[in-house]
Design an enzyme around this catalytic site. Structure first.
Site, short mmCIF file in Angstrom:
data_model
loop_
_atom_site.label_atom_id
_atom_site.label_comp_id
_atom_site.label_asym_id
_atom_site.label_seq_id
_atom_site.Cartn_x
_atom_site.Cartn_y
_atom_site.Cartn_z
N HIS A 179 39.95 30.57 36.36
CA HIS A 179 40.52 31.53 37.31
C HIS A 179 40.83 30.77 38.59
O HIS A 179 40.08 29.86 38.97
CB HIS A 179 39.49 32.62 37.69
CG HIS A 179 39.42 33.79 36.77
ND1 HIS A 179 38.24 34.47 36.53
CD2 HIS A 179 40.38 34.45 36.06
CE1 HIS A 179 38.48 35.49 35.70
NE2 HIS A 179 39.76 35.49 35.40
N CYS A 273 33.45 35.88 42.72
CA CYS A 273 33.64 36.69 41.51
C CYS A 273 32.96 38.06 41.64
O CYS A 273 33.43 39.03 41.06
CB CYS A 273 33.07 36.00 40.30
SG CYS A 273 33.83 34.42 39.92
N1 ARG Z 1 32.49 35.79 32.33
C1 ARG Z 1 33.59 36.17 33.16
C2 ARG Z 1 34.90 35.75 32.53
O1 ARG Z 1 34.95 34.68 31.97
C3 ARG Z 1 33.45 35.57 34.53
C4 ARG Z 1 34.45 36.07 35.51
C5 ARG Z 1 34.31 35.44 36.84
N2 ARG Z 1 35.16 36.05 37.80
C6 ARG Z 1 35.99 35.41 38.62
N3 ARG Z 1 36.57 36.09 39.57
N4 ARG Z 1 36.27 34.15 38.48
O2 ARG Z 1 35.87 36.46 32.56
#
Ligand code: ARG
Length: 280
Positions: A179, A273
């Site tokens: 991300h 996150c």
């Molecule tokens: N386990 C989640 C995923 O892989 C973690 C998300 C983390 N969120 C973020 N804004 N980077 O989607």
């Protein structure tokens, strides 16, 4: 005497702007599947420690004078704690999220329902996959947008039309930084911090053009999720293990505040996150 009162040149005077955040308590948090390289469902997660760490983050925002709203967590959605992915909110307008992985798909409508019930009138049902502020980072004059792992580049155009703001697409190339908010953080409308190796050569060149004075993160700080940070313009909450990043921020006149979110990191998430900014 401080450099300011002596009249000597000093770093820019940083100002904290009160914020409104949406967070989701980690009541049902777990690492139940693996959709990024940080997740190992066979390794244990301490649920009560995760809850305490999350509360410490929420309390830190409240102590800084920010407002924190909470969305009710839903059983069976262990990643719902990562509120940043739930939507993108700019000027009171809400772009809903649409998740790439089937495990997280129900989170999109759940967050949209919260916005509908909480007085947000302009809510856009997404046509293309976008994982909210995981990949869309509001930077003042434009929105920086990631693609390569999760959000569809078509969603960048969709966001540009909906918000009427330039959306600058950036290609992520390292699966650990899946991300945009794991590889780049907006510190204020002038400055960002990022880890160049997470981006394609063309995207690195774009970032260098837009932000020649950006804070450049080391591989160690990036791996400690040091870029998964939240800034109010002065205070920057970031994982406490990212000590090099904290030192660089302090040098630039920010006040870094280290947070321990070790349990949430087991799902590939940290400070940012867990936090969705509600921009009025
Ligand atoms: N386990 C989640 C995923 O892989 C973690 C998300 C983390 N969120 C973020 N804004 N980077 O989607």
């Amino acid at each position: 005497m401080t450099p300011e009162s002596s009249g000597a040149p000093s770093a820019t005077q940083r100002v904290a702007i009160p914020r409104r955040y949406l967070m989701c308590p980690p009541d049902h948090f777990a690492v139940a599947y693996a959709i990024n390289p940080w997740m190992h469902p066979d390794q244990p997660v301490d649920a009560s420690l995760a809850a305490r760490q999350w509360e410490t983050l929420r309390d830190a925002y409240l102590n800084l004078g920010h407002q924190v709203e909470a969305i009710k967590p839903i059983e069976g959605l262990p990643d719902m704690v990562f509120a940043a992915n739930g939507a993108t909110v700019v000027g009171g307008k809400v772009l809903g999220a649409s998740f790439r992985n089937k495990e997280r798909v129900p989170e999109g409508p759940a967050y949209m329902e919260w916005f509908r019930k909480n007085g947000f009138a302009e809510i856009h049902d997404p046509q293309f996959i976008n994982e909210g502020e995981g990949d869309f980072l509001y930077a003042g004059d434009w929105i920086l947008a990631g693609h390569g792992f999760r959000s569809d580049p078509n969603a960048h155009l969709e966001a540009q039309e909906f918000f009427g703001m330039p959306v600058i697409g950036l290609r992520l190339v390292d699966p650990r930084y899946y991300h945009l908010d794991t590889a780049l953080t907006v510190l204020d409308h002038e400055t960002i911090a990022y880890y160049p190796e997470a981006f394609s050569p063309g995207s690195r060149a774009v970032l260098n053009t837009l932000y020649p004075n950006a804070v450049i993160a080391t591989a160690e700080d990036a791996a400690a999720f040091g870029l998964n940070a939240v800034s109010d313009g002065l205070h920057v909450l970031l994982p406490q293990a990212a000590t090099g990043m904290a030192a660089q921020l302090a040098e630039r006149g920010y006040e870094p505040i280290g947070m321990d979110l070790s349990e949430l990191l087991k799902a590939g998430g940290s400070v940012k996150c867990c936090t969705l900014e509600l921009r009025g």
